[in-house]
Design a protein around this motif. Structure first.
Motif, PDB file in Angstrom:
ATOM      1  N   ILE A  60     -60.126 -33.055 -28.035  1.00 29.68           N
ATOM      2  CA  ILE A  60     -59.014 -33.134 -27.089  1.00 29.68           C
ATOM      3  C   ILE A  60     -58.074 -34.278 -27.457  1.00 29.68           C
ATOM      4  CG2 ILE A  60     -58.362 -33.429 -24.672  1.00 29.68           C
ATOM      5  CD1 ILE A  60     -59.823 -30.839 -25.257  1.00 29.68           C
ATOM      6  N   GLY A  61     -56.801 -33.944 -27.630  1.00 35.17           N
ATOM      7  CA  GLY A  61     -55.773 -34.930 -27.908  1.00 35.17           C
ATOM      8  C   GLY A  61     -54.618 -34.777 -26.937  1.00 35.17           C
ATOM      9  N   LYS A  62     -53.691 -35.682 -27.001  1.00 33.40           N
ATOM     10  CA  LYS A  62     -52.547 -35.694 -26.098  1.00 33.40           C
ATOM     11  C   LYS A  62     -51.801 -34.361 -26.130  1.00 33.40           C
ATOM     12  CE  LYS A  62     -48.173 -38.122 -25.253  1.00 33.40           C
ATOM     13  NZ  LYS A  62     -47.235 -39.150 -25.778  1.00 33.40           N
ATOM     14  N   ASP A  63     -51.487 -33.849 -24.935  1.00 32.92           N
ATOM     15  CA  ASP A  63     -50.705 -32.626 -24.768  1.00 32.92           C
ATOM     16  C   ASP A  63     -51.395 -31.388 -25.325  1.00 32.92           C
ATOM     17  OD1 ASP A  63     -48.453 -33.917 -23.514  1.00 32.92           O
ATOM     18  OD2 ASP A  63     -47.894 -34.677 -25.485  1.00 32.92           O
ATOM     19  N   ILE A 125     -60.696 -26.726 -32.008  1.00 31.07           N
ATOM     20  CA  ILE A 125     -59.548 -27.618 -32.130  1.00 31.07           C
ATOM     21  C   ILE A 125     -58.306 -26.923 -31.580  1.00 31.07           C
ATOM     22  CG2 ILE A 125     -58.161 -29.015 -33.698  1.00 31.07           C
ATOM     23  CD1 ILE A 125     -60.510 -28.704 -35.736  1.00 31.07           C
ATOM     24  N   PRO A 126     -57.792 -27.344 -30.427  1.00 29.85           N
ATOM     25  CA  PRO A 126     -56.586 -26.724 -29.860  1.00 29.85           C
ATOM     26  C   PRO A 126     -55.317 -27.330 -30.461  1.00 29.85           C
ATOM     27  CG  PRO A 126     -57.366 -28.434 -28.397  1.00 29.85           C
ATOM     28  CD  PRO A 126     -58.344 -28.391 -29.541  1.00 29.85           C
ATOM     29  N   ALA A 127     -54.178 -26.706 -30.179  1.00 36.03           N
ATOM     30  CA  ALA A 127     -52.900 -27.311 -30.530  1.00 36.03           C
ATOM     31  C   ALA A 127     -52.720 -28.573 -29.697  1.00 36.03           C
ATOM     32  CB  ALA A 127     -51.755 -26.337 -30.259  1.00 36.03           C
ATOM     33  N   MET A 128     -52.126 -29.585 -30.285  1.00 36.10           N
ATOM     34  CA  MET A 128     -51.893 -30.840 -29.576  1.00 36.10           C
ATOM     35  C   MET A 128     -50.722 -31.558 -30.216  1.00 36.10           C
ATOM     36  SD  MET A 128     -55.244 -32.942 -30.954  1.00 36.10           S
ATOM     37  CE  MET A 128     -56.357 -31.537 -30.813  1.00 36.10           C
ATOM     38  N   ASN A 129     -50.301 -32.632 -29.596  1.00 32.25           N
ATOM     39  CA  ASN A 129     -49.213 -33.437 -30.133  1.00 32.25           C
ATOM     40  C   ASN A 129     -49.692 -34.109 -31.409  1.00 32.25           C
ATOM     41  OD1 ASN A 129     -47.178 -35.288 -30.660  1.00 32.25           O
ATOM     42  ND2 ASN A 129     -46.910 -35.864 -28.523  1.00 32.25           N
ATOM     43  N   MET A 130     -49.107 -33.720 -32.540  1.00 32.29           N
ATOM     44  CA  MET A 130     -49.555 -34.249 -33.825  1.00 32.29           C
ATOM     45  C   MET A 130     -49.127 -35.688 -34.063  1.00 32.29           C
ATOM     46  SD  MET A 130     -51.313 -32.000 -35.631  1.00 32.29           S
ATOM     47  CE  MET A 130     -51.073 -32.455 -37.351  1.00 32.29           C
TER      48      MET A 130
END
Length: 319
Positions: A60-63, A125-130
Motif C-alpha cells: 500500500i502506497g499513497k493514493d 501491487i495496486p496502482a499508486m502515486n509513483m
C-alpha cells in the motif's frame, strides 16, 4: 483517485524512470493482442499447504487505487478449502505503521512494515502515486518475490512491479491509459495490450482496476480448482467472466481513432488540449499536458509500433 489523477501520477513517475526512458524501444518486444495471453494450459496448479494459511501481502502506497487492492482482497478473503478452512491470510504492508491515504480519501492502517512483514506467498501491487515511493518498497518486493508463488500487479501497479526489474524479458499488461508510457519507460518488458490479465511464470499482471478481481479469481482457480473459483465468484455475486478468458479486454487492444474531431491524448487517452500539439507524419496530435507531449516526442517509435500492431491485427483473419 480518478483516472485523470492516475495518469497525472504516472506522468510524475517519468522523472523517477528517466534512466529507462532514455533507452530506445528498438530492443522492446511489444506483444500484440493476436498472441494468446491465457496460460491456463501452461501453468500447473498451485499447491495448498497441509495446514496453516498462506500470507497475501498487499503493498500500500499513497493514493493507491481502492478497487485495485480491495477487489482482490475480497476474493482472497473469501477463498475456502473443501475442509472449510480459509486459505489465505491477507495483510497490508507499507513503509511505516502510519495510516496511508489511498484513493477517495480512505485511510488504510498497515499491518506490517517492510522490516517485519511475514514472508508472503502472494504479493498484490495496486496502482499508486509513483512520485516519491521509498526505495525499500522496491527492495522488499524484489526480496520477498524470491519465495512467492505469485507476485501480481493490478492496473498501473505494473509500473511499480516493472521498476523492480523483475519483469525484464517477461510479458505484462496494465491499464489501457498507461500502455504508451509503460512501453516507453520499460522497453525490456513485453507489453500485452488488450489483455484482462497476463501470467508469466510466477509473475502476473491485471489490466485496469476491476481486472484485478479476475486475476485474483484465476489465482484461486490455480490453488483450488475451477469449481471452487466459480463458487466464490457466485458467492460474491461477481458476474464478470474475465477470469476464464484473459483476452476479454479486446476493446483496449488497439489505439482509438485519433483525429481532429476527437482530439484525445495518445498517451492517457483523455481529452487533448488543442494548444498543446505535435505534428508527426503530417498528422496533428493533441495532449492533455506539456509533459505528455514531451514524452510522446521522445518516444515516437512507440506510436509507430502500436500502429504497426494495429494494422497487423486488422488484416489478420479471425478464427
Amino acid at each position: 483517485m480518478d483516472r485523470r489523477e492516475l495518469m497525472k501520477y504516472l506522468a510524475a513517475s517519468s522523472v523517477a524512470g528517466a534512466a529507462l526512458t532514455s533507452r530506445s524501444l528498438d530492443a522492446a518486444q511489444v506483444v500484440g493482442p493476436q498472441v494468446t495471453t491465457h496460460s491456463a494450459d501452461k501453468l500447473p496448479p498451485l499447491s495448498v499447504p497441509a495446514e496453516g494459511k498462506m500470507p497475501v501481502a498487499f503493498v500500500i502506497g499513497k493514493d493507491a487505487e481502492v478497487l485495485d487492492f480491495c477487489g482482490p482482497l475480497e476474493v482472497f478473503a473469501q477463498a475456502w478449502t473443501k475442509d472449510g478452512n480459509s486459505l489465505f491470510a491477507p495483510y497490508m504492508v507499507s513503509g511505516t505503521m502510519e495510516p496511508v491515504k489511498v484513493g477517495g480519501g480512505m485511510r488504510v492502517l498497515p499491518d506490517y512494515t517492510y522490516k517485519d512483514a511475514p514472508a508472503p506467498k502472494i504479493i498484490v501491487i495496486p496502482a499508486m502515486n509513483m512520485e516519491g515511493l521509498p526505495p525499500d518498497m522496491f527492495d522488499w518486493i524484489r526480496e520477498a518475490s524470491i519465495k512467492t508463488d505469485i507476485t501480481m500487479s493490478v492496473c498501473n501497479g505494473a509500473f511499480v512491479l516493472a521498476k523492480t526489474g523483475l519483469l525484464a524479458g517477461k510479458r505484462c499488461t496494465a491499464h489501457h491509459g498507461g500502455y504508451f508510457r509503460f512501453a516507453g519507460m520499460f522497453p525490456d518488458v513485453k507489453l500485452v495490450r488488450g489483455a484482462r490479465f497476463v501470467e508469466d511464470g510466477k509473475f502476473a499482471s491485471a489490466g485496469g482496476v476491476s481486472s484485478g478481481i479476475d486475476l485474483a479469481l484465476r489465482v484461486v482457480e490455480r490453488y483450488l480448482g475451477t469449481e471452487a473459483a466459480a463458487n466464490l465468484a457466485d458467492g460474491i455475486e461477481y458476474q464478470g467472466k474475465g477470469w476464464k478468458n484473459s483476452d476479454s479486454n479486446d476493446a483496449y487492444a488497439t489505439l482509438p481513432e485519433l483525429n481532429e474531431s476527437t482530439p484525445l491524448c495518445p498517451l492517457c487517452l483523455m481529452d487533448g488540449d488543442r494548444s498543446i500539439k505535435t505534428i508527426y507524419k503530417g498528422k496533428n496530435f493533441y495532449f492533455c499536458s506539456q509533459g505528455e507531449k514531451e514524452f510522446f516526442d521522445r518516444h515516437l517509435d512507440v506510436y509507430d509500433k502500436f500502429v504497426a500492431e494495429d494494422t497487423m491485427r486488422a488484416v489478420k483473419p479471425k478464427n
